[in-house]
Design an enzyme around this catalytic site. Structure first.
Site, PDB file in Angstrom:
ATOM      1  N   GLY A 268       0.879  -1.485   0.122  1.00  0.00           N
ATOM      2  CA  GLY A 268       0.196   0.437  -0.090  1.00  0.00           C
ATOM      3  C   GLY A 268       0.984   1.101   0.555  1.00  0.00           C
ATOM      4  O   GLY A 268       0.548   2.403  -0.792  1.00  0.00           O
ATOM      5  N   GLU A 305       1.206   5.820   7.233  1.00  0.00           N
ATOM      6  CA  GLU A 305       2.361   6.316   7.158  1.00  0.00           C
ATOM      7  C   GLU A 305       2.603   7.315   7.920  1.00  0.00           C
ATOM      8  O   GLU A 305       3.767   7.642   8.474  1.00  0.00           O
ATOM      9  CB  GLU A 305       2.710   6.316   6.251  1.00  0.00           C
ATOM     10  CG  GLU A 305       2.206   5.157   4.990  1.00  0.00           C
ATOM     11  CD  GLU A 305       2.147   3.988   5.312  1.00  0.00           C
ATOM     12  OE1 GLU A 305       3.671   3.711   5.923  1.00  0.00           O
ATOM     13  OE2 GLU A 305       1.421   2.502   5.035  1.00  0.00           O
TER      14      GLU A 305
END
Ligand code: PHE
Ligand code: ZN
Length: 890
Positions: A268, A305
């Site tokens: 991802g 993230e």
């Protein structure tokens, strides 16, 4: 190909590194086929390592150009270099500098690990062990160094040059058409967080002021022409940064935060320090090209993230066995973020759906493993639902057990005690134990024992004593290598609901009031007694899904209907409907297999009708309520002798019957939640579209010309991708001319946009008809398809293998053969993507005998091949040998 004798890595063998790296100075001259990397490492003996140990650096497919120690070239007899390691036999026992020059070929890098090309750009992926494909290094997360990176390239080839940290300098190289940029990252980090990017990229800029007043430049880099689709990602980033300050007191620490979106990416996204690299599917969005689900995923992945900057980067993992330390915790953080940005109840339902569909299934099959494995052959195969999703559930249980304040105290201690270090699961748990003076030693079992705990609850009401007794028994099913389960610590949030629908106070036999409705179950069997209970209450167990377990209680259909209408816990209102539907489906499957019919219980229809008519419920919740358990969920509940065709038929019949029984109400809701204004991606608008499409989905089940016309009409008039895909998905279930027409139109409209074409591939691969396999095979030679791009492979082949239960599991075994053959073809090119595709077989042992035999034959053919990557070899071996490869007996 790197088939080799399997040497597993074991947690118990962990030793601190013999050498430490203080600084890394990289000088990278980018070239499409011959990139020169000069790395200067300042090394010193680790006082905690073995004295006088040789220096052994990891490498993979590297060719050494030159090597010098304190600027003096090393003569060949002082070292040995192979593509996979560099050994210096008698290194100085003092600090020294080693300069290593290697050549790598980014254009030939099809695995997408290390330095590779995506389109016209150069980029890197180093987690878990990709840095060793760039230069020889101590490629392990407990070796943390300060990096400086100089990159140079032809100006026309790569006008943008990026690396971790802050920019230091840049400029032209006189007398050439090359230029350079220098970056410095002051925060020590493991090499898996290293990144560099070079290319012709457009940039979208914004800025953020941190809570202490520092200005941070925010930059999102995309292929030119895609700048217009970054707004939602940028907005999500700013909200995530603010949220981490507000909830955890964590602020960003560099002058610039950069995101680069690339089209070729194995996963991802990646949390490289200051320079996140993303699969562009989690960055790019516009109303015309992205669905509401895409927007929600972008928000979650951008936040995920970003949150890694503290949970992963500032505090990293000591070794790869501790992967859940950063991933489970960071998933928990992104789930909480989404819950606060959107609707907590709806987010929780979605997260539990994912957990059950992926993690529970994984835990029930041959790939089951503990959240912290104790042994692995290939770490890439442990980026799993268990490490990520169950890992997040463990953190959530800590919060339930310790309360909000206790949890925050533990997190604060974790940040202050371990900042700048590589930590373990024990370190993490010790922070919560110390901050709240709680003994969490038994709780640690959640990290060590695989399998989904089962809790059996039996209630007995004593009218004379006005008391309710709950006998609670926990068991852990035996898993490969874990034949006996030790009792877990289970935070069980519960409610007792009176006839009026109100929660009764929870008072124990000794007169204690139970706070937050939580009891802790930690022994194999326990008895709980509640006092002052005037009448037999209805039990609401595991509210909010407080523990990732299966609960068995004898709850009647009437009680479930009551819970669906009255539970103060929204999650359990939804859960009651799911339990009702599941029991009906499981019975129906048995009936269908013996020639009978599915019996649709009026209680479910009534409960759904009440839910749909309740004005107090948000549309997104109603949409979740209308969405029946997935085929994979039903299969998991059946557990053995699974017949995917019977499951599909039962589920379709139930959905058709709901559509027929509630027709007018569904049509009414459909009309009422249809927005007329311009598209907005917010949660409330998305919720209305979700309900609208859930209604359409059930109405279209009949396949009547009116229903098909309604879907076609929605397809044609849609002004956004959510409604367009909703209509197309409803049409996909019926082999009618409108389907072919709309699919044709869809491709022609979006053919220039690969991310949208992926939706087209995925939808066709998911059609539950025998014609799908030949269709998928034909699509592999479609001009828009490519085996080199992981998103394309996942969209077409991955959707077929993972989401098309009836066609992957075709009775003739052709689905298995096709997927196995594709895995074998793909393996030399990209082992990670191949291994993930193969994991679609993970429930093969639960199938009915004929399919099981065909699946096993396909797996054994793969297992018998000579040249398999370590990734595929590991999965196929665990899949066929009973799973002992992840245990200490392996
Ligand atoms: N660490 C990434 C995450 O945020 C996942 C990842 C793993 C990406 C390995 C690339 C390679 O979850
Ligand atoms: Zn992560």
């Amino acid at each position: 190909m790197r088939t080799e004798t399997a040497k597993p890595v074991r947690l118990e063998d962990y030793r601190p590194p013999d050498w430490l790296v203080e600084t890394v100075d990289l000088d990278v001259a980018l070239h499409p086929t011959a990139t020169r990397v000069r790395a200067t490492l300042s090394l010193e003996p680790n006082p905690n390592g073995r004295n006088g140990a040789p220096l052994v650096l990891d490498g993979e497919e590297l060719s050494l150009v030159s090597l010098s120690l304190d600027n003096v070239p090393l003569t060949p007899e002082r070292y040995s270099a192979t593509p996979s390691s560099l050994t210096i036999a008698g290194p100085p026992r003092r600090p020294f500098r080693l300069t290593i020059e290697t050549l790598v070929n980014p254009s030939a890098n099809t695995q997408l690990m290390g330095l590779y090309r995506s389109g016209a750009s150069y980029c890197t992926q180093c987690e878990a062990e990709g840095f060793r494909r760039i230069t020889y290094f101590l490629d392990r997360p407990d070796v943390m160094a300060v990096y400086s990176t100089r990159i140079e390239a032809e100006k026309s080839d790569a006008p943008v040059l990026l690396a971790n940290g802050n920019p230091v300098s840049s400029g032209d190289i006189a007398g050439t058409d090359r230029h350079f940029a220098v970056w410095h990252d002051p925060f020590p980090k493991p090499c898996y967080l290293f990144a560099l990017v070079g290319g012709k990229l457009a940039c979208v800029e914004d800025s953020f002021r941190t809570m202490s007043g520092r200005a941070v430049a925010l930059k999102i880099f995309v292929e030119p022409g895609k700048e217009g689709r970054c707004a939602y990602a940028m907005d999500s980033l700013k909200r995530a940064m603010r949220w981490d300050e507000a909830r955890y007191g964590r602020e960003y620490d560099l002058d610039v935060f950069m995101i680069v979106a690339v089209s070729d990416f194995n996963m991802g996204a990646m949390e490289n320090k200051g320079l996140n690299i993303f699969n562009d599917k989690y960055v790019l969005a516009s109303p015309q090209t992205a669905t509401d689900a895409d927007f929600a995923h972008i928000e979650a992945v951008i936040a995920h993230e970003y949150f890694h900057n503290w949970t992963g980067n500032r505090i990293t993992c000591r070794d790869w066995f501790q992967l859940c330390l950063k991933e489970g915790l960071t998933v928990f953080r992104d789930q909480e973020f989404s819950a606060e940005q959107r609707s907590r109840a709806v987010e929780r339902i979605g997260d539990v759906r994912v957990l059950r569909a992926h993690q529970f299934v994984e835990d029930a099959g041959p790939l089951a493993h503990p959240v912290r494995p104790s042994l692995y052959h290939e770490i890439n195969n442990f980026y799993t639902a268990t490490v990520y999703e169950k890992g997040a559930e463990i953190v959530r249980m800590l919060k339930v057990l310790l309360g909000d304040d206790g949890f925050r105290k533990g997190m604060d201690l974790y940040f202050s005690r371990h900042d700048g270090h590589a930590a373990t699961v024990e370190d993490f748990i010790a922070c919560f134990a110390d901050a709240t003076a709680t003994d969490l030693s038994q709780f640690l079992r959640w990290y060590a024992q695989p399998g989904t705990p089962e809790l059996k609850v039996t209630a007995s009401f004593d009218a004379r004593a006005r008391s309710l007794r709950l006998d609670v028994a926990q068991t852990l099913p035996p898993r490969p290598g874990h034949p006996v389960g030790e009792p877990m610590v289970i935070p069980l949030v519960l409610g007792l609901i009176g006839k009026d629908g109100r929660d009764l106070p929870l008072v124990t036999a000794d007169g204690r009031r139970i706070e937050r409705g939580m009891v802790v179950v930690s022994r194999p069997a326990e008895t709980l007694v509640f006092m002052d209970i005037p009448e037999p209450p209805v039990l609401s167990l595991n509210r909010g899904f407080s523990a990732p377990i299966k609960v068995f209680a004898e709850t009647s259909a009437e009680e479930l209907q009551f819970l669906a209408a009255h539970d103060s816990d929204a999650f359990n209102r939804w859960e009651a409907l799911q339990v009702l539907a599941t029991s009906l489906l499981v019975e129906g499957v048995a009936e269908l297999r013996s020639g009978g019919r599915l019996r649709v219980d009026q209680a479910l229809i009534d409960a759904l009708e009440a839910t749909l008519s309740d004005p107090g419920l948000e549309p997104a919740f109603a949409a979740q309520a209308l969405s029946m358990p997935a085929e994979a969920d039903i299969a998991r509940d059946i557990g053995e002798d699974v017949d995917p065709d019977a499951i599909f038929r039962a589920r379709s019949e139930l959905r058709r019957s709901i559509g027929e029984n509630l027709g007018p109400l569904l049509e009414d809701r459909y009309a009422r939640v249809s927005d007329r204004g311009p598209y907005r991606p917010d949660a409330a608008s998305a919720g209305r579209r979700a309900l609208k499409n859930a209604c359409l989905d059930l109405l279209a089940m009949s396949g009547s010309s009116a229903a098909i016309g309604m879907a076609e009409q929605q397809y044609e008039s849609a002004d956004n991708m959510t409604d367009r895909m909703g209509a197309l998905a409803a049409l996909a279930l019926h082999d009618v001319p409108a389907r072919a027409r709309c699919l044709e139109d869809f491709y022609r409209t979006y053919e220039s946009d690969p991310l949208v074409v992926d939706k087209w591939f995925a939808l066709q691969a998911s059609i539950p008809e025998p014609g799908t396999l030949p269709r998928v095979q034909a699509l592999t030679i479609h001009p828009a398809f490519s085996f080199a791009n992981p998103n394309r492979v996942r969209a077409l082949i991955g959707s077929f293998a993972h989401s098309n239960q009836t066609q992957f599991n075709r009775a003739d075994g052709a689905g298995y053969e096709f997927v196995a053959a594709t895995v074998v073809d793909l393996d030399p090119r990209n082992p990670q993507v191949a291994a993930r595709l193969l994991s679609a077989f993970k429930s093969w042992r639960a199938l009915e005998p004929a399919r099981r035999g065909k699946a096993e034959a396909a797996l054994r053919r793969v297992a018998g091949l000579e040249t398999l990557s370590r990734d595929v070899k590991d999965i196929v071996t665990r899949m066929t040998d009973g799973g002992v490869r992840t245990t200490d007996k392996g």
